[in-house]
Each structure stands twice: as C-alpha cells, then as structure tokens.
Design a protein around this motif. Sequence first.
Motif, short mmCIF file in Angstrom:
data_model
loop_
_atom_site.label_atom_id
_atom_site.label_comp_id
_atom_site.label_asym_id
_atom_site.label_seq_id
_atom_site.Cartn_x
_atom_site.Cartn_y
_atom_site.Cartn_z
N ALA A 197 0.60 -1.68 -0.24
CA ALA A 197 0.17 0.34 0.23
C ALA A 197 0.64 0.70 -0.11
N LYS A 198 2.08 1.19 0.88
CA LYS A 198 2.91 2.35 0.77
C LYS A 198 3.73 2.77 -0.70
N ALA A 199 4.14 1.35 -1.22
CA ALA A 199 4.93 1.42 -2.88
C ALA A 199 3.51 1.85 -4.22
N HIS A 205 -16.14 -0.92 7.19
CA HIS A 205 -15.41 0.24 7.54
C HIS A 205 -14.52 1.62 8.15
N ILE A 206 -15.01 0.97 9.72
CA ILE A 206 -14.33 1.99 10.71
C ILE A 206 -12.81 0.68 10.50
N THR A 207 -13.13 -0.13 10.50
CA THR A 207 -12.03 -1.30 10.71
C THR A 207 -10.77 -0.58 9.68
N ASN A 213 -5.83 2.04 7.95
CA ASN A 213 -5.25 2.73 7.27
C ASN A 213 -4.44 4.60 7.93
N ALA A 214 -5.26 4.73 8.51
CA ALA A 214 -4.36 5.69 9.70
C ALA A 214 -3.51 5.11 10.59
N ASN A 224 -8.14 2.48 -0.50
CA ASN A 224 -9.39 3.17 -1.04
C ASN A 224 -10.74 2.05 -0.89
N HIS A 225 -11.82 2.97 0.01
CA HIS A 225 -13.15 2.22 0.41
C HIS A 225 -13.73 2.13 -0.70
#
Length: 326
Positions: A150-152, A169-171, A176-177, A184-185
């Motif tokens: 994901a960082k790449a 979605h909360i998960t 992400n945080a 992406n959601h």
Amino acid sequence: MASASCRPRPDMRRRALLGGMLAAPRLARAEARAVRVVNAYAAGGTADIVCRLLFRSLAERTGRAYVVENRPGAAGTIAAAMVARAPPDGETLLYDATAFAVNPALFGPKLPYSAREDFLPVYLSLVTPNTIIATDRFPPRGVRALIEAAKAAPGRIDAGTTGIGSAQHITLALFNAMAGVEINHVVYRDAPTLRNDVAAGRVDLQVSNVPGTVTLLAGGKVRALAHTGLAPVAVLPGVEAVAETLPGFETFEWNGVFLPAGTPEGIRQSLNQALNAIAAEPAVAARVAAMGGIAWPNAPAEFAQFLDRQYALHARVVRSANIRID
C-alpha cells in the motif's frame, strides 16, 4: 479498539455465571401476544442468523411467540426509528449491531431518534473480530506485506465493504490511519456482489467479519489475510492478527437487543436473564462458537457501559477519517 473489559471473562468465571443463569426464571407465558423482534439487517447475514437462533430458542423455552421482522436500510436507522416509536410494553424489541453506536456520529442531528435516550440496552449477544480477506491473485501474504504494498502504490489498492460507516469501514479507516497508508474504500450495495468481485479478482480486498469469512473460505478462491482480534481465532487457524504488526489494533462487530425507553425495568431484567440462559444452552453456544462468535454473560448495565465506550470510539474514528453520508 475494545478495552480489555469488553472481552470475555476467563472460562472458570464464565461457567459459574452461566450455570447460575440457566436457573433464571422464565418469562411469563400467560395469554401473551407475539413479541415483534425488529432486526435492522437483511436475512441471511450474521445478525439475522444469531437473532433467529436466540429468539427461536427463547420461544421454545417460554412458549411465547417471537416474530423476527427484517427491516434493513439506512445503516440500521429504519429499524431503530420504528422501535423508538413503539409502545414501551415489552412487545417490540430491536435487534441491532455495531452501526447503532456509529450512527450518532455519522448522522448527527439528522438521526431520527436518540440512541442514548430512546432505547434501553438489554443484552449484548455477540462479539466477533473483523477480517481482511484477499483474492488469491493479490500478492501480499500478510499484514506487513500489505502495508508495504500500500505504501508503494498509494491509492491503488481497493478494499470493499457493504456500507459507509459500517464496522468494516471503521476497520479500514483505522487501518489506514495506524499503518499510514491509503487503501481505497469501495462501497457495495450488497454482500453477494462484493463476494463475487473478490473471488473474481475485480477488487483486491474485502473487509468482513469472522462468521462471513468462515463461509467465504469454504467456497475457495479467497483467503483470510488477517483478523482484527487480540487473541487467536479458533475458526481461522494460522491467520495472523493485525495487532501483531500494529500493536493495539482491535476492531470487532457486535450484536445486541434493545427495548424502547420507558419499558418497565422488570421486563428488561427478565428478558436479559432469559437471553443469558438461552446463550448458555450447549446447542446455542456451539453454534455461535462455530461461526467465530464470542458470547459471555452480561447484564443491562454492562451492555450500557460497553455502548458508552463504543459511542466514544466511533465518534473519534468518524471524525478523524472524515466519514460522511451525503
């Protein structure tokens, strides 16, 4: 996400409490009308399965009819609004889940009821970790590898859920945080379409819960990349916890029973005792465990305290991730 107090008690204490609750008095049967159980979710999902399991057993135990009525939509607010307006006589119940504690932050003043003031918490019936499911075509094979991928490629990995502000979605927002990534959601209208797209490789990931994941794995084509509990999940052997890579990461989905505010306390306490006794029955307990659900004895006051923590937690996540329903 949950504090240690949210999790099950040690087995010894659990057995002692359950043993006492099996002797709890049955609800009154005499010439009672059918009780309406308004379920905020669609037929066939985790909340529906557990709801019907509990209330079918309760009907058999008490001799009183409990009619489950599925009223899904608008993140559970349709069902909750109906029950909030119902007479407080014990003949209408709400069966709801995690979204009940998310909606006050998600909808704000637009919410057509007060979650805190219009309902009486009765019984917390189920807690289960969430999961991250991957298509077999998705290269990362663990949480650390997922974060690196994901960082790449920021913004290029997609994860599907079935609702804005849902437990899943909360998960994803919390992942992400805490991981410092941007996955992406992708919101789907229904679970079958999402499952098909993950299996076909059209979306990289699905955020689900343990019961849903057990069902998906049985069909092949997908794998459980991680779960969001703090302890190993028996029905997902070998699947790592997100917390192994991101210490303290924990999310879960829960189900519970509510009454309209103003219902006599005796009705609430009797219903709570009866549901605790039902959950302790070996056949019911085995079915819940096989799904990957966790249940333990709890009183209305404990459920209310649990909800207070949920309101606070979800308000923080909704605010920090700027989650909105337009």
